[in-house]
Design an enzyme around this catalytic site. Structure first.
Site, PDB file in Angstrom:
ATOM      1  N   HIS A  58       0.828  -1.365  -0.050  1.00 42.15           N
ATOM      2  CA  HIS A  58       0.069   0.044  -0.013  1.00 42.15           C
ATOM      3  C   HIS A  58       0.787   1.248  -0.163  1.00 42.15           C
ATOM      4  O   HIS A  58       0.261   2.397  -0.027  1.00 42.15           O
ATOM      5  CB  HIS A  58      -0.897   0.184   1.204  1.00 42.15           C
ATOM      6  CG  HIS A  58      -2.033   0.722   0.854  1.00 42.15           C
ATOM      7  ND1 HIS A  58      -3.315   0.515   1.710  1.00 42.15           N
ATOM      8  CD2 HIS A  58      -2.623   1.767  -0.058  1.00 42.15           C
ATOM      9  CE1 HIS A  58      -4.281   1.261   1.192  1.00 42.15           C
ATOM     10  NE2 HIS A  58      -3.934   1.901   0.005  1.00 42.15           N
ATOM     11  N   ASP A 117     -10.079   0.060   3.768  1.00 43.98           N
ATOM     12  CA  ASP A 117      -8.980  -0.778   4.165  1.00 43.98           C
ATOM     13  C   ASP A 117      -9.234  -1.114   5.615  1.00 43.98           C
ATOM     14  O   ASP A 117     -10.223  -0.300   6.489  1.00 43.98           O
ATOM     15  CB  ASP A 117      -7.917   0.475   4.399  1.00 43.98           C
ATOM     16  CG  ASP A 117      -6.413  -0.355   4.551  1.00 43.98           C
ATOM     17  OD1 ASP A 117      -6.522  -1.532   4.975  1.00 43.98           O
ATOM     18  OD2 ASP A 117      -5.177   0.322   4.211  1.00 43.98           O
ATOM     19  N   HIS A 157      -7.225  -0.809   7.759  1.00 44.79           N
ATOM     20  CA  HIS A 157      -6.172  -0.212   8.586  1.00 44.79           C
ATOM     21  C   HIS A 157      -6.177   1.205   8.449  1.00 44.79           C
ATOM     22  O   HIS A 157      -6.491   1.564   7.194  1.00 44.79           O
ATOM     23  CB  HIS A 157      -4.696  -0.789   8.168  1.00 44.79           C
ATOM     24  CG  HIS A 157      -4.434  -2.246   8.567  1.00 44.79           C
ATOM     25  ND1 HIS A 157      -4.745  -3.131   7.471  1.00 44.79           N
ATOM     26  CD2 HIS A 157      -4.141  -3.034   9.391  1.00 44.79           C
ATOM     27  CE1 HIS A 157      -4.419  -4.336   8.068  1.00 44.79           C
ATOM     28  NE2 HIS A 157      -3.976  -4.135   9.214  1.00 44.79           N
ATOM     29  N   ASP A 197      -3.257   3.444   8.147  1.00 46.40           N
ATOM     30  CA  ASP A 197      -2.397   3.822   7.324  1.00 46.40           C
ATOM     31  C   ASP A 197      -1.712   5.272   7.845  1.00 46.40           C
ATOM     32  O   ASP A 197      -1.433   6.011   6.780  1.00 46.40           O
ATOM     33  CB  ASP A 197      -2.680   3.639   5.814  1.00 46.40           C
ATOM     34  CG  ASP A 197      -2.760   2.138   5.499  1.00 46.40           C
ATOM     35  OD1 ASP A 197      -2.354   1.350   6.333  1.00 46.40           O
ATOM     36  OD2 ASP A 197      -3.174   1.862   4.571  1.00 46.40           O
ATOM     37  N   HIS A 228       4.006   0.236   4.385  1.00 48.86           N
ATOM     38  CA  HIS A 228       2.512   0.335   3.964  1.00 48.86           C
ATOM     39  C   HIS A 228       1.700   0.823   5.077  1.00 48.86           C
ATOM     40  O   HIS A 228       0.301   0.831   4.792  1.00 48.86           O
ATOM     41  CB  HIS A 228       2.291  -0.980   3.443  1.00 48.86           C
ATOM     42  CG  HIS A 228       2.356  -2.208   4.444  1.00 48.86           C
ATOM     43  ND1 HIS A 228       1.921  -3.415   4.274  1.00 48.86           N
ATOM     44  CD2 HIS A 228       2.763  -1.986   5.809  1.00 48.86           C
ATOM     45  CE1 HIS A 228       2.030  -4.017   5.429  1.00 48.86           C
ATOM     46  NE2 HIS A 228       2.321  -3.308   6.269  1.00 48.86           N
ATOM     47  N   ASP A 233      -7.495  -1.428  -0.587  1.00 47.99           N
ATOM     48  CA  ASP A 233      -6.621  -2.497   0.019  1.00 47.99           C
ATOM     49  C   ASP A 233      -7.325  -3.822   0.008  1.00 47.99           C
ATOM     50  O   ASP A 233      -8.465  -3.796   0.548  1.00 47.99           O
ATOM     51  CB  ASP A 233      -6.143  -2.177   1.264  1.00 47.99           C
ATOM     52  CG  ASP A 233      -5.129  -3.032   2.018  1.00 47.99           C
ATOM     53  OD1 ASP A 233      -5.335  -4.289   1.843  1.00 47.99           O
ATOM     54  OD2 ASP A 233      -4.149  -2.462   2.573  1.00 47.99           O
ATOM     55  N   ASP A 281      -7.327  -6.250   1.931  1.00 51.58           N
ATOM     56  CA  ASP A 281      -7.519  -6.964   3.411  1.00 51.58           C
ATOM     57  C   ASP A 281      -8.667  -6.067   3.890  1.00 51.58           C
ATOM     58  O   ASP A 281      -9.051  -6.111   5.182  1.00 51.58           O
ATOM     59  CB  ASP A 281      -6.261  -6.781   4.391  1.00 51.58           C
ATOM     60  CG  ASP A 281      -5.748  -5.206   4.466  1.00 51.58           C
ATOM     61  OD1 ASP A 281      -6.617  -4.210   4.772  1.00 51.58           O
ATOM     62  OD2 ASP A 281      -4.611  -5.091   4.874  1.00 51.58           O
ATOM     63  N   GLU A 284      -1.905  -4.878  -2.073  1.00 48.44           N
ATOM     64  CA  GLU A 284      -1.801  -5.937  -1.117  1.00 48.44           C
ATOM     65  C   GLU A 284      -2.336  -7.350  -1.398  1.00 48.44           C
ATOM     66  O   GLU A 284      -2.485  -8.261  -0.721  1.00 48.44           O
ATOM     67  CB  GLU A 284      -2.302  -5.471   0.315  1.00 48.44           C
ATOM     68  CG  GLU A 284      -1.934  -4.098   0.915  1.00 48.44           C
ATOM     69  CD  GLU A 284      -0.497  -4.411   1.431  1.00 48.44           C
ATOM     70  OE1 GLU A 284      -0.039  -5.510   1.590  1.00 48.44           O
ATOM     71  OE2 GLU A 284       0.015  -3.199   1.876  1.00 48.44           O
TER      72      GLU A 284
END
Length: 300
Positions: A102, A124, A126, A128, A141, A227, A229, A272
């Site tokens: 990412h 996402d 997360h 980030d 990332h 992303d 994930d 990712e």
């Protein structure tokens, strides 16, 4: 519409090797054909040249202080990706960057924001939003959104900071993992974050519709960062940092369909996908389907 596919096969920002093969896996899963089913032309310009991480020293002298692995290499890749994204937009095409990890979003965002005011929607697990000073891991990332917003040491980093991206047009959707510094920043800033609890309580439609309104208010377009994930690991097993409790297959598709309906997307990236962790290229295939939905593919 013509979509220009730009591969950025980097794993500098991740802590697990293999994500650099993501662009190849996504192409192999039929990205160009999926985009054509959405009624757009796909033009693939290949991959940026990215030296292997094994050939570089992650702890070599870095352009900022703090803890960040491969930051010099990341800045080089992202600077070149930024040029490609900006050139794509100048030529009237829509850039679709393929990661890699990412960290490539730094290049996508700075390129997209070079000659325009933009917002972003960050699909996402997360946030980030770490910086070299706050990161617990040193993995870049986990820093791209912080970099583009100019947080901490990134404020003076021309290669990373996108001044035409404002906090009030930055929206994270599906958040379910954040470090303490990231949580504090979100609470004190104008960034909007919808957690998975918000999606559970309200449903995917109102959350994404609000996110699109917020991200697009008063700007020229929206950068969509996806992303893989973001999805639950049962749906997308081939990612390096899976977090249980993500969105479902159908929720993800519906979100991308809403992106297409809003007609505000300026640029996009898929990141990712790690084929070494995947099952039968399932996650890469899902990435191609979601991209097609974001560009307008529907059942009827």
């Amino acid at each position: 519409m013509t979509v220009r596919i730009i591969g950025a096969p980097t794993d500098y920002g991740a802590n697990r090797r293999g994500v650099d093969m993501g662009p190849s896996a996504i192409r192999y899963a039929g990205l160009a054909a999926e985009l054509e089913t959405a009624g757009v032309a796909a033009r693939d310009t290949g991959d940026l040249l990215v030296p292997r991480a094994e050939e570089r020293d992650p702890d070599a002298e870095q352009p900022t202080s703090g803890k960040a692995k491969f930051l010099r290499e990341t800045s080089d890749v992202c600077s070149r990706l930024s040029e490609e994204v900006a050139a794509t937009l100048a030529e009237g095409e829509v850039p679709l960057a393929l990661g890699g990890d990412h960290s490539i979003a730094i290049g996508s965002l700075t390129g997209s924001a070079r000659d325009a005011e933009i917002g972003t929607i960050w699909f996402d697990a997360h946030a980030d939003l770490n910086t070299p000073e706050t990161t617990p891991s040193g993995n870049v990332h986990g820093m791209p959104l912080a970099a583009a917003l100019g947080l901490g040491e990134f404020a003076d980093a021309e290669w990373a900071h996108a001044p035409n991206l404002r906090e009030e047009n930055t929206v994270i959707v599906g958040l379910r993992s954040a470090d303490s510094a990231e949580r504090e920043y979100i609470k004190e800033s104008d960034v909007t974050a919808y957690t998975m609890s918000d999606i559970d309580e309200r449903g995917i439609a109102p959350v994404v519709e609000e996110a699109l309104v917020t991200a697009s208010r008063g700007v020229d377009g929206v950068h969509v960062s996806l992303d893989l994930d973001w999805l639950d690991p049962n749906e997308a097993p081939g990612v390096g940092t899976p977090v249980r409790g993500g969105v479902t297959y159908r929720e993800a598709h519906f979100a991308m369909e809403l992106v297409a309906e809003a007609d505000v997307m300026r640029s996009m990236e898929l990141v990712e996908v790690n084929p070494t962790l995947d099952q039968h290229n399932e996650t890469a295939g899902l990435a191609t389907e979601l991209a097609a939905s974001a560009f307008g593919k529907t059942v009827l």
